[in-house]
Scaffold this active site. Structure first.
Site, PDB file in Angstrom:
ATOM      1  N   VAL A  46      -3.670   8.409   6.604  1.00 54.85           N
ATOM      2  CA  VAL A  46      -3.396   6.968   6.646  1.00 54.85           C
ATOM      3  C   VAL A  46      -4.506   6.184   5.947  1.00 54.85           C
ATOM      4  CG1 VAL A  46      -3.210   5.010   8.261  1.00 54.85           C
ATOM      5  CG2 VAL A  46      -2.047   7.167   8.761  1.00 54.85           C
TER       6      VAL A  46
ATOM      7  N   GLY B 191      -4.287   4.861   0.336  1.00 57.74           N
ATOM      8  CA  GLY B 191      -3.583   4.473  -0.877  1.00 57.74           C
ATOM      9  C   GLY B 191      -2.550   5.492  -1.292  1.00 57.74           C
TER      10      GLY B 191
ATOM     11  N   GLY C  97       0.337   5.897   0.293  1.00 54.81           N
ATOM     12  CA  GLY C  97       1.685   5.440   0.659  1.00 54.81           C
ATOM     13  C   GLY C  97       2.204   6.033   1.953  1.00 54.81           C
ATOM     14  N   SER C  98       1.304   6.230   2.930  1.00 58.90           N
ATOM     15  CA  SER C  98       1.766   6.877   4.167  1.00 58.90           C
ATOM     16  C   SER C  98       2.804   6.029   4.897  1.00 58.90           C
ATOM     17  CB  SER C  98       0.578   7.181   5.090  1.00 58.90           C
ATOM     18  OG  SER C  98      -0.058   5.990   5.485  1.00 58.90           O
TER      19      SER C  98
ATOM     20  N   ASP D 264       5.519   0.535  -2.647  1.00 60.22           N
ATOM     21  CA  ASP D 264       5.261   1.830  -2.001  1.00 60.22           C
ATOM     22  C   ASP D 264       6.552   2.497  -1.539  1.00 60.22           C
ATOM     23  OD1 ASP D 264       2.646   1.059  -2.304  1.00 60.22           O
ATOM     24  OD2 ASP D 264       2.038   1.722  -0.315  1.00 60.22           O
TER      25      ASP D 264
HETATM   26  O1  PMV Z   1      -0.704   0.867   0.536  1.00 57.93           O
HETATM   27  P1  PMV Z   1      -1.580   0.957  -0.665  1.00 57.93           P
HETATM   28  O2  PMV Z   1      -3.001   1.166  -0.358  1.00 57.93           O
HETATM   29  O3  PMV Z   1      -1.051   1.914  -1.693  1.00 57.93           O
HETATM   30  O4  PMV Z   1      -1.521  -0.482  -1.397  1.00 57.93           O
HETATM   31  C1  PMV Z   1      -0.301  -1.045  -1.743  1.00 57.93           C
HETATM   32  C2  PMV Z   1      -0.386  -1.735  -3.040  1.00 57.93           C
HETATM   33  C3  PMV Z   1      -0.731  -3.217  -2.981  1.00 57.93           C
HETATM   34  O5  PMV Z   1      -0.403  -3.741  -4.263  1.00 57.93           O
HETATM   35  C4  PMV Z   1      -2.223  -3.436  -2.720  1.00 57.93           C
HETATM   36  C5  PMV Z   1       0.060  -3.967  -1.908  1.00 57.93           C
HETATM   37  C6  PMV Z   1       1.552  -4.037  -2.196  1.00 57.93           C
HETATM   38  O6  PMV Z   1       2.276  -4.393  -1.259  1.00 57.93           O
HETATM   39  O7  PMV Z   1       1.995  -3.791  -3.325  1.00 57.93           O
END
Ligand code: PMV
Length: 304
Positions: A85, A88, A90-91, A135
């Site tokens: 978690v 980054g 996408g969990s 994500d």
């Molecule tokens: O969940 P993460 O850490 O992959 O971040 C998502 C990507 C962001 O652009 C920061 C947020 C989003 O909702 O797109």
């Protein structure tokens, strides 16, 4: 819901963002890639009453997210994941898609991309407040994806050729909080809008390069520039900058943090991933070569 068939299983891959994180929240292009590490959700009939949850993390936020998809209760939910978690990877997006797929299997009804994406938003909002939807879109579609969501909510998305370049993932070992990082970026606007626009322009260049199946040497500098801009909008930190520098010292041609930042992973493009993987192992830095998840039933049910 206990009249449905069961037990039922749903699964979905995590992802890496190659270009455009944060800018995608403000209507710019982003590029993400599904990876071959997954979350699996199993449903079976439980006693009447609240959901019974079996998961490594079963906190209030997870329970609230599960209740969005399964308000009726009377079920046992078992979650297994290969995705740490807050890295980054996408969990939460993978959990949303796996959960909706498990629910569809439980109900014996098919579920396509459009429904996964629409309903996945409600689950992602529990985790992240104002997600762009990138994500869970790439978790549902698989492969490589161009994604853009206008401020009005209209989504444009298209599959992209899966890149042939070797990608190494280096894990900082620290969890970032996507909701907090997105809120921090929002609070720093409008001073950083120029940098967000530049990230968006860089994503567009990246997309064009992917479509041309450009060579690694052409694309790698875009990662370095993207990382510089992510630092400018305040989502990198000394540790992530050091990991990027480490990757560049050990054979990577380009590297950037991937995801919301404040922790999480760095991705690196390198012609010889074995060299970087060996250096990371010697330095005690967890790293792996990212296998890419094949497209599922890509973009089925959407009008891109
Ligand atoms: O969940 P993460 O850490 O992959 O971040 C998502 C990507 C962001 O652009 C920061 C947020 C989003 O909702 O797109």
């Amino acid at each position: 819901m206990s009249e449905g068939r069961g037990p039922a299983v749903g699964s979905a891959p995590g992802k890496l963002i190659l270009a455009g994180e944060h800018a995608v929240v403000y209507g710019h292009d982003a590029v993400a890639l599904a990876i071959d590490r997954r979350t699996t959700v199993r449903l079976q009939a439980g006693p009447p009453g609240p959901l019974q949850v079996e998961s490594a993390i079963a906190d209030a936020r997870l329970r609230a997210a599960l209740a969005v998809a399964l308000p009726e209760g009377g079920l046992q939910v078992r979650i297994e994941t290969e995705l740490p978690v807050g890295r980054g990877l996408g969990s939460s997006g993978a959990l949303a898609v796996a959960l909706l797929r498990a629910r569809a299997a439980w109900r014996g009804a098919p579920v396509g991309f459009a429904q996964l994406h629409a309903e996945g938003f409600a689950i992602e909002r529990v985790f992240h407040g104002t997600p762009s939807g990138l994500d869970h879109a790439v978790s549902a579609a698989g492969g490589a994806l161009r994604y853009r969501r206008s401020p009005g909510g209209a989504v444009e998305l298209a599959p992209l050729p899966t890149p042939a370049w070797p990608i190494v993932v280096l894990d900082s070992g620290r969890a970032g909080d996507t909701g907090a990082m997105v809120a921090g970026v929002r609070a720093r606007r409008p001073a950083i809008d120029g940098a967000l626009d530049q990230i968006g322009a860089l994503s567009a260049t990246f997309i064009e390069a992917l479509r041309r199946r450009a060579a690694l040497a052409e694309v790698a500098p875009l990662l370095n520039e993207n990382h510089r801009l992510l630092r400018e909008i305040g989502v990198s930190d000394d540790n992530l900058d050091e990991i990027v520098a480490f990757a560049l010292r050990h054979g990577a041609a380009g590297a950037k943090l991937a995801g919301a930042g404040g922790g999480g992973v760095v991705i690196a493009l390198c012609a010889e991933p074995a060299r970087l993987l060996a250096a990371a192992a010697a330095a005690g830095l967890p790293a792996w070569a990212a296998p890419i998840a094949a497209p599922a039933d890509p973009l089925e049910g959407t009008s891109p």
